[in-house]
Scaffold this active site. Structure first.
Site, short mmCIF file in Angstrom:
data_model
loop_
_atom_site.label_atom_id
_atom_site.label_comp_id
_atom_site.label_asym_id
_atom_site.label_seq_id
_atom_site.Cartn_x
_atom_site.Cartn_y
_atom_site.Cartn_z
N GLN A 104 3.24 10.01 1.56
CA GLN A 104 4.54 9.35 1.43
C GLN A 104 5.30 9.80 0.19
O GLN A 104 6.52 9.59 0.12
CB GLN A 104 4.38 7.82 1.40
CG GLN A 104 3.93 7.24 2.73
CD GLN A 104 3.85 5.73 2.63
OE1 GLN A 104 2.84 5.19 2.20
NE2 GLN A 104 4.92 5.06 3.03
N HIS A 131 -3.16 0.82 8.40
CA HIS A 131 -1.80 1.37 8.27
C HIS A 131 -1.80 2.56 7.30
O HIS A 131 -1.24 3.62 7.60
CB HIS A 131 -0.86 0.26 7.77
CG HIS A 131 0.54 0.72 7.50
ND1 HIS A 131 1.62 0.29 8.24
CD2 HIS A 131 1.05 1.57 6.57
CE1 HIS A 131 2.73 0.87 7.76
NE2 HIS A 131 2.40 1.65 6.74
N GLU A 132 -2.44 2.38 6.13
CA GLU A 132 -2.43 3.45 5.11
C GLU A 132 -3.22 4.67 5.58
O GLU A 132 -2.82 5.81 5.34
CB GLU A 132 -2.96 2.95 3.77
CG GLU A 132 -2.15 1.84 3.12
CD GLU A 132 -0.65 2.09 3.09
OE1 GLU A 132 -0.24 3.27 2.98
OE2 GLU A 132 0.12 1.12 3.20
N GLY A 180 0.84 -1.19 0.00
CA GLY A 180 0.00 0.00 0.00
C GLY A 180 0.87 1.24 0.00
O GLY A 180 2.09 1.16 0.22
N CYS A 223 7.00 -0.53 6.40
CA CYS A 223 6.51 0.67 5.72
C CYS A 223 7.57 1.13 4.73
O CYS A 223 8.76 1.12 5.08
CB CYS A 223 6.25 1.76 6.76
SG CYS A 223 5.64 3.30 6.06
N LEU A 224 7.17 1.52 3.54
CA LEU A 224 8.13 1.98 2.54
C LEU A 224 8.87 3.23 3.02
O LEU A 224 9.94 3.54 2.52
CB LEU A 224 7.44 2.25 1.20
CG LEU A 224 6.82 1.03 0.51
CD1 LEU A 224 6.09 1.43 -0.76
CD2 LEU A 224 7.87 -0.04 0.21
N HIS A 255 -1.35 7.02 7.78
CA HIS A 255 -0.47 7.96 7.08
C HIS A 255 -1.19 9.28 6.80
O HIS A 255 -0.57 10.34 6.79
CB HIS A 255 -0.01 7.37 5.74
CG HIS A 255 1.17 6.45 5.84
ND1 HIS A 255 2.40 6.85 6.30
CD2 HIS A 255 1.31 5.14 5.51
CE1 HIS A 255 3.25 5.83 6.26
NE2 HIS A 255 2.62 4.77 5.78
NI NI Z 1 3.50 2.90 5.47
#
Ligand code: NI
Length: 181
Positions: free
Chosen positions: A52, A142-143, A47, A100-101, A146
């Protein structure tokens, strides 16, 4: 279409509250979403949220058909979720590893609601209305975090269950099959 650089933990833009999308079905929104999919797929992510890549709008994407990094996870339909709202269905929570990226190469254990109902809109402004459980529910939580400027590292269940993926694997804390970013 373009792969955009993913902001990393420490970049203060990741901690900002994203604002709601007001205009749907625009070339700007379509191109943002296209870039987000290109970026997520280039990084093999599960995701990605617009903040981000430095865009402070309430836009999240997630989903994959099959992903070699999480072979044991059921596929999650590819979804664009704009201006989302999440309601937990019941009080059940479960702990699991997350990545997480924006925190590359690391994993930590986070407690999330097991069952949720989420709503929002797609890129054309059509309503999205889904019940989700397990990994799917975790990715959505999670998304959406953000969009509120929250990174999973702020929600660690136990600071000792956090670290570099390679070290956690060597220590037998983590299995290779449970590494979503
Ligand atoms: Ni993340």
């Amino acid at each position: 279409m373009a792969i955009r650089p993913v902001l990393r933990l420490g970049d203060q833009r990741l901690f900002e509250l994203a604002i709601e999308v007001e205009n749907f079905n625009t070339p700007e929104l379509d191109s943002l979403i296209e870039d987000m999919f290109d970026t997520m797929e280039a990084e093999d992510g599960a995701g990605l949220a617009a903040p981000q890549i430095g865009v402070g709008l309430r836009v999240a994407i997630f989903g994959f058909d099959t992903n070699p990094r999480y072979p044991e996870s059921n596929p999650i339909p590819k979804t664009v979720l704009i201006n989302p709202e999440i309601k937990p269905l019941g009080d059940d929570k479960e702990e699991d590893w997350e990545g997480c990226l924006s925190v590359p190469g690391m994993r930590g254990v986070v407690s999330r609601f097991t069952h949720i109902h989420y709503t929002g809109f797609d890129a054309s402004g059509n309503p999205v209305d889904v019940n989700a459980e397990g990994f799917h529910a975790r990715v959505v939580q999670h998304e959406c975090d953000h969009l509120d400027g929250i990174i999973y590292t702020q929600r660690l269940s136990n600071p000792l269950k956090f670290g570099f993926t390679e070290e956690l694997l060597s220590a037998g804390q983590l299995n290779t099959t449970e590494c979503p970013e």
